[in-house]
Design an enzyme around this catalytic site. Structure first.
Site, mmCIF file in Angstrom:
data_model
loop_
_atom_site.group_PDB
_atom_site.id
_atom_site.type_symbol
_atom_site.label_atom_id
_atom_site.label_comp_id
_atom_site.label_asym_id
_atom_site.label_seq_id
_atom_site.Cartn_x
_atom_site.Cartn_y
_atom_site.Cartn_z
ATOM 1 N N HIS A 154 12.084 -18.107 -4.546
ATOM 2 C CA HIS A 154 12.570 -18.856 -5.702
ATOM 3 C C HIS A 154 13.274 -17.899 -6.668
ATOM 4 O O HIS A 154 12.768 -16.809 -6.950
ATOM 5 C CB HIS A 154 11.406 -19.561 -6.401
ATOM 6 C CG HIS A 154 10.941 -20.780 -5.659
ATOM 7 N ND1 HIS A 154 10.388 -20.704 -4.408
ATOM 8 C CD2 HIS A 154 10.970 -22.093 -5.982
ATOM 9 C CE1 HIS A 154 10.088 -21.926 -3.994
ATOM 10 N NE2 HIS A 154 10.426 -22.780 -4.931
ATOM 11 N N ARG A 550 11.096 -25.648 5.414
ATOM 12 C CA ARG A 550 11.005 -26.752 4.445
ATOM 13 C C ARG A 550 12.341 -27.476 4.402
ATOM 14 O O ARG A 550 13.402 -26.859 4.346
ATOM 15 C CB ARG A 550 10.650 -26.259 3.045
ATOM 16 C CG ARG A 550 10.506 -27.418 2.044
ATOM 17 C CD ARG A 550 9.931 -27.003 0.713
ATOM 18 N NE ARG A 550 10.865 -26.313 -0.143
ATOM 19 C CZ ARG A 550 10.999 -26.536 -1.460
ATOM 20 N NH1 ARG A 550 10.258 -27.440 -2.055
ATOM 21 N NH2 ARG A 550 11.855 -25.834 -2.164
ATOM 22 N N GLU A 671 5.585 -34.455 -4.886
ATOM 23 C CA GLU A 671 6.096 -33.726 -6.047
ATOM 24 C C GLU A 671 6.182 -34.568 -7.316
ATOM 25 O O GLU A 671 5.747 -34.125 -8.376
ATOM 26 C CB GLU A 671 7.473 -33.144 -5.726
ATOM 27 C CG GLU A 671 7.453 -32.170 -4.562
ATOM 28 C CD GLU A 671 8.834 -31.649 -4.226
ATOM 29 O OE1 GLU A 671 9.300 -30.726 -4.901
ATOM 30 O OE2 GLU A 671 9.452 -32.188 -3.280
ATOM 31 N N ASP A 712 8.325 -29.858 -10.039
ATOM 32 C CA ASP A 712 9.058 -31.109 -10.253
ATOM 33 C C ASP A 712 8.215 -32.146 -10.967
ATOM 34 O O ASP A 712 8.748 -32.956 -11.729
ATOM 35 C CB ASP A 712 9.576 -31.645 -8.913
ATOM 36 C CG ASP A 712 10.779 -30.855 -8.422
ATOM 37 O OD1 ASP A 712 11.851 -30.987 -9.021
ATOM 38 O OD2 ASP A 712 10.626 -30.088 -7.470
ATOM 39 N N ARG A 750 2.801 -23.631 -6.694
ATOM 40 C CA ARG A 750 2.768 -23.202 -8.089
ATOM 41 C C ARG A 750 3.915 -22.266 -8.404
ATOM 42 O O ARG A 750 4.235 -21.368 -7.636
ATOM 43 C CB ARG A 750 1.441 -22.487 -8.386
ATOM 44 C CG ARG A 750 0.217 -23.357 -8.215
ATOM 45 C CD ARG A 750 -1.051 -22.527 -8.086
ATOM 46 N NE ARG A 750 -1.214 -21.614 -9.185
ATOM 47 C CZ ARG A 750 -1.721 -21.946 -10.379
ATOM 48 N NH1 ARG A 750 -2.095 -23.190 -10.591
ATOM 49 N NH2 ARG A 750 -1.854 -21.068 -11.344
ATOM 50 N N ARG A 883 17.284 -28.210 -10.991
ATOM 51 C CA ARG A 883 16.041 -27.673 -10.446
ATOM 52 C C ARG A 883 15.112 -27.251 -11.581
ATOM 53 O O ARG A 883 15.541 -26.932 -12.685
ATOM 54 C CB ARG A 883 16.340 -26.484 -9.532
ATOM 55 C CG ARG A 883 16.922 -26.894 -8.192
ATOM 56 C CD ARG A 883 16.936 -25.709 -7.252
ATOM 57 N NE ARG A 883 17.452 -26.057 -5.945
ATOM 58 C CZ ARG A 883 16.732 -26.549 -4.952
ATOM 59 N NH1 ARG A 883 15.455 -26.765 -5.122
ATOM 60 N NH2 ARG A 883 17.282 -26.813 -3.790
#
Length: 1048
Positions: A154, A550, A671, A712, A750, A883
């Site tokens: 990320h 994913r 989410e 999210d 997380r 995002r």
């Protein structure tokens, strides 16, 4: 100041930390005097003193004087030239970063000097035994524990990797500086080393000029393993084993692994078109290559250590078999140590080009602390997607394979072009040329290797352990060569007996050596480097970190649409849920493939199908889970199961043998608030399907994994509502699995910041619903948190212990549930009011979006080049498709940190005004979940700064939206007021004085950085094409992120 404040003890002295900050600050000052001149340094010092004075006044409650000083500070910054602004931004940014390095090392120092370390294995095992847990129960619970830490790419790591390594070297120097036996000359050399590092940092461009590729991100993750986790894991397991032996009488079994590691780097394609099937395959093979390379280094060290002759009969027989095999082999080969057999070149005549550039061995250690623990490996350079490629000589071989141009030809050094033949089909002249080149490159190598390491058959007295380990090394080197060939897409026809495919194959000879040493009375040797290697193999396997895949659920539905339309069955996505489930279940029970080999589909559909083919090719030996983001129905899971089954049938047919490993476990990720509320129902629906339940029992040991998303859900409904919905969803999922007798592992997605579900690891695990942590847990560690928690071996060991003890305590002594139903009802009420306030502000106020863009640097964050994926899932300007990371990142920059607290004050106020204040106080004292939720919000409020946020509004926000900013600041103050009412603290962060002190120590650098960012943003929005202004802005973003110790 980071959100990972698990370890800061209240009674700890800050003197050593402050001494380190002073030392680094003075050295940076000296470097800057030389680099920018004394005149500008005087200006920098004036800015710092103004900021310090204003901060002191505000902390003393003298608001009017503080405001005057802040206006003077803002005025002087606004008068700076662009060049001056750049230098100021860089100077303060580097100082804040150096303070972060000092803080990180201070944590290491505290852990090392503490006589009693809380949350350590020894501490927690002792508490549990004293609390009534039997030694046997403790032993078996620890041995059965399964925790997996999943590192993700990320985009929240702000620092370039080059600078990260320099920061690590400075941390090592600070450690060296703590030594009491340093001579005066050594101390002077150490200071010179520090000056060199700081000078190098100042002269290095701190900005990434290009976006990283997914492979670059994966390489960064693998470097964390090499620089830290590789060293940390054996030490951590020794701590667990020693504590277990102390409190139960039995050590940890040698191959027991309470913690393992996974990765999303190169597998997470959700909204990232740059992660392709080829990237996933390359990253998985690269991870295997690095694992093998690390094992080769360890085997070299072990061979040197195990020089004894005494062994048991089993090892003696094995050594004799190897010697006999070598005797036969030497009639065919000149050199048993040649890494690549001639038979391999007989098939394709090519040497695989060098592999990827890695951190040079020991580059993370400064000159005065260099040591050698077994030698290093030269990392060759590999051409991977998005990397620059220059073949380098390696191990005496120098084959220059031309690089292909876009039209399929390759240019040689003389300017001519050579046609590149397709994979597996080499022209005879090309093959002969490569063989000749190979033969020339090996002249003299046989004799040279014999001088270095004579063949064991020529030395009858050689130690048997060295014979065994020599054979292991040879097999490892052939395994590495095979991976290099596969990475180059060349034909590879190795005999399976010549290389290692599974960790059990590698463990077998190592365990034989261990057993032999123990039986011969050399247990002290067996439990040294050999035991560490066995534990590494057990933990890291053959891939270091298994790669999760994913993808968003909608992409699978689109793929099935294309298939059903091609087969004239209609459009899958238009069917209702029952029809989808019926169709998918029927196909899953069948034995024929669904997807015809002749099907022609759009490129994006083809990419999905290719991903499943790669998953089938690699199997569960290399890959972990297949995570479905935005999952909302049972059909989302069954669709992936069907596409996976179909791909495995097709790949198995092509290979002419079963696919390696088993099927990947399919993990729905819930989410949004809506999906979280339906999570339990979806799992019940899935487990009620006979095929699916039998599949889980047969192929996944009766284990269902479910992922819950914190980012999210927080952006969707606010932090408080998200926390409550996550708590309820986990409880419902656990209940659903229990109804069907299925075990469950919850996977926590997380983020690093509290706005995205981050916070201290121990606190988070201890506040989960009772029964949701039953010895198993998966959790992501993202972006800058990976470096903060695992960047140094000492901090990594501490974090691994915290994970172990927190999961152990939550298993054996689950957190208390709410005392009465009334508490749940109050949570519902707070959540309802909080969500309503949050959504009415963020999604329903027509002015909010424009205010967000004006008051924050959100639009400019994309220029940071910190991640390979786009900042938005879809090409829209609304907050819905933004995002969660840039959403939180932008508000963290302005010190408003809005996503973590908006709506909380309104919710608490609403319930308190109905007469439930005392109930909330009781909930805070007795209910771990509620307490941790309030404490995290309090921690965020301690970082927020209303005057700074107000300054952004006054300079950057249009007059018509100023009132919205004022209203939000009033809401922030309201939240602080009611948090203090519930916690009964006198002031924010009262229960974490260390955090408050860390914040205050940075303000004289952090506040000017914010004011400078405001000024640069003001200028940049009038002159958008000014690249120097943009650079100045990005440097302020770096500096503020360093000061806040987290990004998004």
């Amino acid at each position: 100041m980071t959100d990972t404040t698990d370890d800061i003890a209240e009674e700890i002295s800050f003197q050593s930390f402050e001494d380190d900050c002073k030392l680094l600050g003075n050295l940076l000052h000296d470097v800057l005097q030389r680099e920018v001149g004394s005149q500008f340094m005087a200006k920098i010092e004036r800015i710092r003193l103004l900021a310090q004075s204003a901060s002191n006044m505000r902390l003393s409650g003298i608001e009017d004087m503080a405001e005057l000083l802040e206006k003077q500070l803002a005025s002087e910054i606004s008068e700076m030239t662009l060049e001056e602004a750049l230098k100021l931004a860089r100077a303060f940014s580097h100082y804040l970063t150096l303070m972060g390095v000092a803080e990180t090392y201070h944590r290491v120092r505290m852990g090392r000097s503490a006589t009693h370390l809380s949350k350590s294995c020894d501490d927690m095992f002792s508490q549990l035994i004293q609390g009534g847990v039997t030694p046997n129960e403790l032993y078996h619970t620890v041995c059965k524990q399964e925790v997996e830490i999943v590192l993700t790419a990320h985009p929240t790591q702000i620092n370039r990797r080059t600078l990260q390594y320099k920061h690590i070297r400075i941390a090592h120097l600070l450690e060296y500086n703590d030594r009491s036996d340093l001579a005066h000359e050594d101390r002077e050399m150490l200071i010179e080393d520090l000056v060199r590092e700081i000078t190098s940092i100042w002269q290095t461009d701190e900005l990434r000029r290009h976006k990283p590729t997914p492979v670059d991100e994966a390489r960064a993750g693998l470097n964390i393993v090499e620089q830290s986790l590789w060293k940390a894991v054996p030490h951590y397991l020794r701590r667990v084993s020693n504590a277990l032996k102390k409190h139960t009488g039995k050590p940890l079994p040698l191959t027991c692994t309470p913690i393992k590691f996974g990765s999303w780097m190169g597998g997470d394609r959700d909204g990232n078109p740059n992660v392709t099937a080829k990237v996933t395959r390359d990253v998985s093979l690269l991870s295997r290559w690095m694992a093998i390379d690390l094992y080769i280094r360890e085997i070299d060290s072990l061979r040197f250590e195990l020089s004894m002759n005494q062994c048991n009969d089993r090892l003696s027989r094995l050594a004799q078999e190897i010697l006999e095999k070598e005797t036969l082999s030497e009639n065919l080969h000149d050199n048993r140590n040649q890494p690549l057999s001639r038979s391999l070149f007989k098939h394709h005549g090519l040497q695989a080009p060098p592999l990827p550039t890695q951190l040079p061995d020991r580059a993370d250690l400064p000159a005065c602390t260099v040591y050698n623990d077994g030698g290093g490996s030269q990392y060759p350079k590999l051409e991977l997607p998005g990397t620059d490629y220059m073949p380098l000589a390696r191990e005496g071989l120098s084959l220059n394979i031309p690089k292909a141009s876009e039209n399929g030809s390759s240019a040689n050094s003389n300017g001519s072009t050579t046609v590149v033949t397709p994979r597996g089909s080499f022209s005879s002249s090309h093959l002969l040329a490569q063989r000749k080149l190979f033969a020339e490159s090996t002249i003299g190598r046989s004799s040279f290797h014999k001088l270095l390491e004579p063949s064991s058959s020529l030395r009858p007295g050689i130690a048997p352990y060295r014979i065994i380990l020599g054979d292991v090394k040879e097999k490892l080197m052939k395994t590495r060569r095979r991976l290099e060939i596969l990475l180059e897409d060349l034909p590879c026809e190795y005999d399976p007996w010549d290389y290692y495919e599974t960790k059990d194959q590698l463990l077998e000879p190592l365990l034989i050596c261990y057993e032999s040493l123990q039986s011969c009375g050399a247990g002290i040797l067996a439990d040294g480097r050999l035991a560490d290697l066995i534990r590494r193999v057990s933990t890291f396997g053959m891939v270091l970190m298994k790669l999760d895949l994913r993808q968003e659920s909608g992409r699978h539905a689109e793929t099935l649409d294309a298939i059903t339309r091609y087969l004239d069955m209609g459009t899958y996505s238009e069917w209702d849920e029952e029809k989808k489930v019926e169709f998918l279940t029927k196909e899953l029970k069948g034995k024929r493939p669904l997807v015809p080999s002749t099907i022609e589909v759009a490129p994006d559909i083809k990419e999905v199908l290719n991903t499943f083919s790669v998953a089938a090719e690699l199997g569960s030996d290399s890959l972990g889970a297949y995570v479905i983001s935005m999952a909302s129905n049972a059909s989302d899971v069954l669709a992936v199961e069907l596409l996976q089954k179909d791909a495995r049938l097709a790949v198995s047919g092509e290979l002419g043998r079963p696919c390696p490993g088993g099927t990947l476990r399919v993990v729905p990720l819930f989410e949004t608030v809506k999906d979280l509320r339906e999570a339990g129902s979806v799992i019940r629906k899935l487990l009620s399907i006979d095929w699916y339940r039998e599949h889980i029992i047969k192929n996944h040991n009766g284990h269902q994994e479910v992922m819950v998303g914190y980012s999210d859900s927080g952006k969707d409904a606010g932090r408080f509502t998200a926390a409550w919905e996550l708590y309820k969803a986990q409880g419902d999922v656990v209940a659903a699995c229990n109804e069907f007798g299925i075990k469950v592992t919850l996977f926590h997605g997380r983020g690093g910041s509290i706005g995205r579900g981050g916070g201290p690891t121990y606190l988070a695990i201890q506040s989960q619903p009772p029964g949701s942590v039953m010895g198993t847990l998966r959790s992501t560690e993202q972006g800058e948190m990976v470096q903060a928690k695992f960047g140094l071996p000492q901090t990594a060991i501490r974090q691994l212990e915290i994970y172990t003890t927190a999961v152990l305590l939550a298993t054996l002594r689950p957190p208390q549930p709410p005392r009465e139903q009334k508490w749940c009802n109050l949570m519902e009420e707070i959540s309802k009011i909080s969500c309503q306030k949050y959504r009415s502000t963020v999604y329903e106020n027509p002015e909010f979006l424009a205010y967000f863009h004006e008051a924050t640097p959100q639009a400019e964050l994309g220029f940071l080049n910190i991640g390979s994926r786009p900042t938005r899932r879809k090409a829209t300007t609304g907050i819905g498709h933004l995002r969660a990371i840039p959403w939180v990142f932008a508000w963290t920059q302005t010190r408003f940190v809005l996503p973590a607290w908006l709506g909380v004050g309104a919710g608490l106020k609403g319930v308190c005004e109905k007469g439930h204040t005392e109930d909330l106080k009781a909930m805070y004292k007795e209910w771990p979940f509620f307490q941790s939720t309030v404490d995290l919000i309090e921690m965020v409020l301690g970082k927020a700064d209303i005057p700074i946020a107000k300054h952004y509004d006054e300079v950057l926000v249009s007059e018509s939206r100023q009132e919205l900013g004022a209203e939000l600041r009033r809401e922030l103050m309201l939240t602080g007021k009611y948090v203090l009412v519930v916690s009964e603290h006198e002031k924010l962060s009262e229960n974490n004085r260390s955090l408050r002190r860390l914040i205050e120590s940075r303000l004289s650098y952090l506040n000017p950085m914010n004011m400078l960012q405001v000024e640069v943003l003001r200028r940049l929005r009038r002159d958008e094409d000014n690249n120097k202004l943009r650079d100045a802005l990005l440097i302020t973003i770096n500096g503020i992120a360093a000061g806040m110790r987290n990004t998004g």
